[in-house]
Design a protein around this motif. Structure first.
Motif, PDB file in Angstrom:
ATOM      1  N   TRP A 359      28.203 -17.105   7.587  1.00  0.00           N
ATOM      2  CA  TRP A 359      28.974 -17.995   6.720  1.00  0.00           C
ATOM      3  C   TRP A 359      29.384 -17.223   5.467  1.00  0.00           C
ATOM      4  O   TRP A 359      28.785 -17.351   4.397  1.00  0.00           O
ATOM      5  N   LYS A 360      30.420 -16.406   5.615  1.00  0.00           N
ATOM      6  CA  LYS A 360      30.804 -15.484   4.555  1.00  0.00           C
ATOM      7  C   LYS A 360      31.415 -16.179   3.339  1.00  0.00           C
ATOM      8  O   LYS A 360      31.358 -15.657   2.222  1.00  0.00           O
ATOM      9  N   LYS A 361      32.017 -17.343   3.539  1.00  0.00           N
ATOM     10  CA  LYS A 361      32.697 -18.017   2.442  1.00  0.00           C
ATOM     11  C   LYS A 361      31.817 -19.048   1.736  1.00  0.00           C
ATOM     12  O   LYS A 361      32.215 -19.603   0.713  1.00  0.00           O
ATOM     13  N   PRO A 363      28.879 -20.273  -0.619  1.00  0.00           N
ATOM     14  CA  PRO A 363      28.088 -19.706  -1.732  1.00  0.00           C
ATOM     15  C   PRO A 363      26.654 -19.416  -1.299  1.00  0.00           C
ATOM     16  O   PRO A 363      26.038 -20.216  -0.596  1.00  0.00           O
ATOM     17  N   VAL A 364      26.141 -18.277  -1.740  1.00  0.00           N
ATOM     18  CA  VAL A 364      24.811 -17.856  -1.306  1.00  0.00           C
ATOM     19  C   VAL A 364      23.745 -18.843  -1.738  1.00  0.00           C
ATOM     20  O   VAL A 364      22.791 -19.120  -0.997  1.00  0.00           O
ATOM     21  N   VAL A 365      23.868 -19.402  -2.933  1.00  0.00           N
ATOM     22  CA  VAL A 365      22.849 -20.327  -3.415  1.00  0.00           C
ATOM     23  C   VAL A 365      22.799 -21.571  -2.535  1.00  0.00           C
ATOM     24  O   VAL A 365      21.733 -22.142  -2.293  1.00  0.00           O
ATOM     25  N   LYS A 366      23.951 -21.992  -2.011  1.00  0.00           N
ATOM     26  CA  LYS A 366      23.969 -23.140  -1.099  1.00  0.00           C
ATOM     27  C   LYS A 366      23.283 -22.774   0.224  1.00  0.00           C
ATOM     28  O   LYS A 366      22.520 -23.568   0.783  1.00  0.00           O
ATOM     29  N   LEU A 367      23.556 -21.576   0.718  1.00  0.00           N
ATOM     30  CA  LEU A 367      22.887 -21.119   1.938  1.00  0.00           C
ATOM     31  C   LEU A 367      21.377 -21.036   1.739  1.00  0.00           C
ATOM     32  O   LEU A 367      20.601 -21.364   2.642  1.00  0.00           O
ATOM     33  N   ALA A 368      20.970 -20.601   0.548  1.00  0.00           N
ATOM     34  CA  ALA A 368      19.539 -20.495   0.259  1.00  0.00           C
ATOM     35  C   ALA A 368      18.879 -21.869   0.297  1.00  0.00           C
ATOM     36  O   ALA A 368      17.766 -22.022   0.818  1.00  0.00           O
TER      37      ALA A 368
END
Length: 500
Positions: A359-361, A363-368
């Protein structure tokens, strides 16, 4: 299992109140988690007091009150190695504080995997490390969730089943950890740490005097009736096992992401080192006060058949439902702290290093956050299923994680340590860990496969260092360390080995 005769509503009321205090504190001190700098490392601005208790959450686990207490009842002195290796691990914290914090600040490192990737200039090793820790520490996360459910079940006299305990505890801890990140872990760890260090110490001293007349009479009773509990017999192998456990526990302590990541959280290396003000005292006093009174339970005529509930048994017997409820809170606090810290520390690197490739697009914080929630969900599902070999599997993985100490220590203190050495040392160490648990090849040795694996890994790492030499980026990395002082100030034109 033999049940305790208690006033269940009182105990449940105390446990609910304790959980409510944690949730309220997490809510009151909540900060918007919009960046990874906030979510993963608390903007590197945590005071030393917070860092201290989040650090303790890594080694002061819920099973201290169950499995280790059971060992105190059955074999006496042995489990007190926890206080020895806990103090030993603080030495590593002191030595690691300046280099790891400085690199973390300079290169924006947020996880142990980030450190591995930058130090060895190897994105592949960084990704491997994230997956490795998700598997290894994930197993222990499941064990701690089960332990917390067991604590709730015993404390409430079975009114809350194991399955219900798994889901209640997982949802509660998962909620504040997912939403609040490391900040929520820190504030709840302070509350939990204060409860078992201060209130817990008072209660356990009271119980010791109520049950035995004090610690000196307790030792006299044990010496008279069960002297074997007060020493480690060499012929049984406990003496050698105790020494090996201290060594591997000390060396392996900083392999866990829950401890290594804490080096990033403070405002400076000096703030991290202030942890030494109270952590060693907590390590000795808390473990002593929990484990020593448990040794005397086996002398009681009405001792429970399940030695793991010994702490709850004597709390209920000598201080009633209030004491039992408090012990449930202390044990639960230890488990909650380690669960929250573990989940945060294995979810963040997996999201950063693995899921961002898919999921490159996003936001990393959401993925976390999604990863943290998923880790809790899968852990609760697995914890709800009776898996007889789960403890054995987790113990195997503990031996695996100890093998990370060589690339970690070598990476911090030796310029010649390189990516080839990191891969080879990890491979050799993991093979030894497998052989230790699945074969008898190390049965005739006094050191055991884990310690032998560490030694062989170190030899391989050093050999690779001399054969392949240091990597091209290393001199620049180590020059960075000369530019930061212990207060976290950066002086690009000065050498901090000279200007203190």
């Amino acid at each position: 299992m033999k049940r305790l005769s208690i006033n269940t509503p009182v105990v449940i009321g105390i446990l609910v109140a304790f959980v409510a205090v944690n949730l309220i504190a997490a809510k009151l001190y909540h900060k918007p988690q919009e960046t990874m700098e906030t979510y993963a490392v608390g903007n590197r601005q945590m005071p030393w007091f917070f860092v201290c208790f989040t650090y303790m959450a890594g080694w002061y686990v819920g099973s201290t009150y169950t499995g280790w207490v059971g060992n105190s009842v059955d074999i006496g002195l042995f489990p007190q190695y926890e206080m020895v290796y806990s103090i030993g691990s603080l030495l590593f914290m002191y030595l690691f504080a300046r280099p790891v914090w400085s690199w973390g600040k300079h290169y924006n490192l947020e996880t142990p995997s980030d450190f591995m990737g930058v130090r060895y200039n190897s994105p592949a090793f960084q990704k491997f490390y994230s997956v490795f820790m998700l598997i290894v520490d994930g197993a222990w996360l499941i064990i701690e969730i089960i332990t917390l459910a067991y604590i709730i079940n015993v404390s409430t006299n079975g009114a809350v089943s194991m399955t219900a305990g798994v889901w209640i505890s997982g949802i509660v801890v998962g909620l504040y950890t997912t939403i609040g990140g490391v900040n929520a872990t820190a504030i709840t760890s302070v509350i939990q740490g204060f409860s078992f260090v201060v209130v817990g110490s008072i209660l356990f001293i009271y119980i010791a005097y109520k049950a035995y007349g004090g610690f000196v009479p307790l030792y006299e009773m044990i010496s008279l009736h069960k002297p074997e509990l007060l020493y480690l017999p060499k012929e049984s192998g406990l003496q050698q096992m105790w020494i090996v456990s201290v060594i591997t526990g000390t060396l392996g302590s900083y392999c866990w992401p829950t401890t290594f990541q804490r080096l990033y959280l403070s405002s400076s290396p000096r703030e991290t080192k202030k942890t030494l003000y109270i952590a060693p005292i907590c390590a000795v006093i808390v473990v002593f006060l929990i484990l020593v009174p448990a040794m005397g339970v086996s002398l009681m005529d009405d001792a429970p058949a399940d030695s793991q509930i010994a702490e709850f048994f004597i709390a209920n017997k000598y201080s009633g439902a209030v004491g039992l409820g408090l012990v449930g809170c202390f044990a639960g606090a230890a488990a909650m702290g380690s669960i929250s810290a573990t989940a945060n520390c294995i979810s963040v690197p997996f999201a950063k290093d693995i899921l961002t490739m898919i999921w490159k697009k996003t936001p990393v914080v959401k993925l976390a956050k999604w990863t943290t929630a998923a880790v809790f969900l899968f852990s609760m599902i697995i914890a709800s299923v009776d898996i007889p070999q789960l403890n054995f599997f987790a113990l195997i993985l503990y031996d695996f994680v100890c093998m990370c100490i060589i690339p970690l220590v070598g990476g911090v203190f030796w310029k010649r340590g390189n990516s080839i050495g990191a891969w080879v040392s990890m491979g050799i160490g993991c093979i030894c860990a497998l052989l230790q648990n699945l074969t008898d090849i190390f049965a005739s040795t006094s050191m055991g496969g884990t310690l032998i694996g560490m030694i062989l890994s170190a030899i391989a790492y050093i050999a690779c260092g001399f054969i392949f030499g240091k990597q091209s980026h290393i001199d620049e990395m180590f020059d960075v360390l000369k530019k930061y002082d212990n207060d976290g100030n950066y002086y690009p034109d000065k050498d901090m080995e000279i200007v203190k």
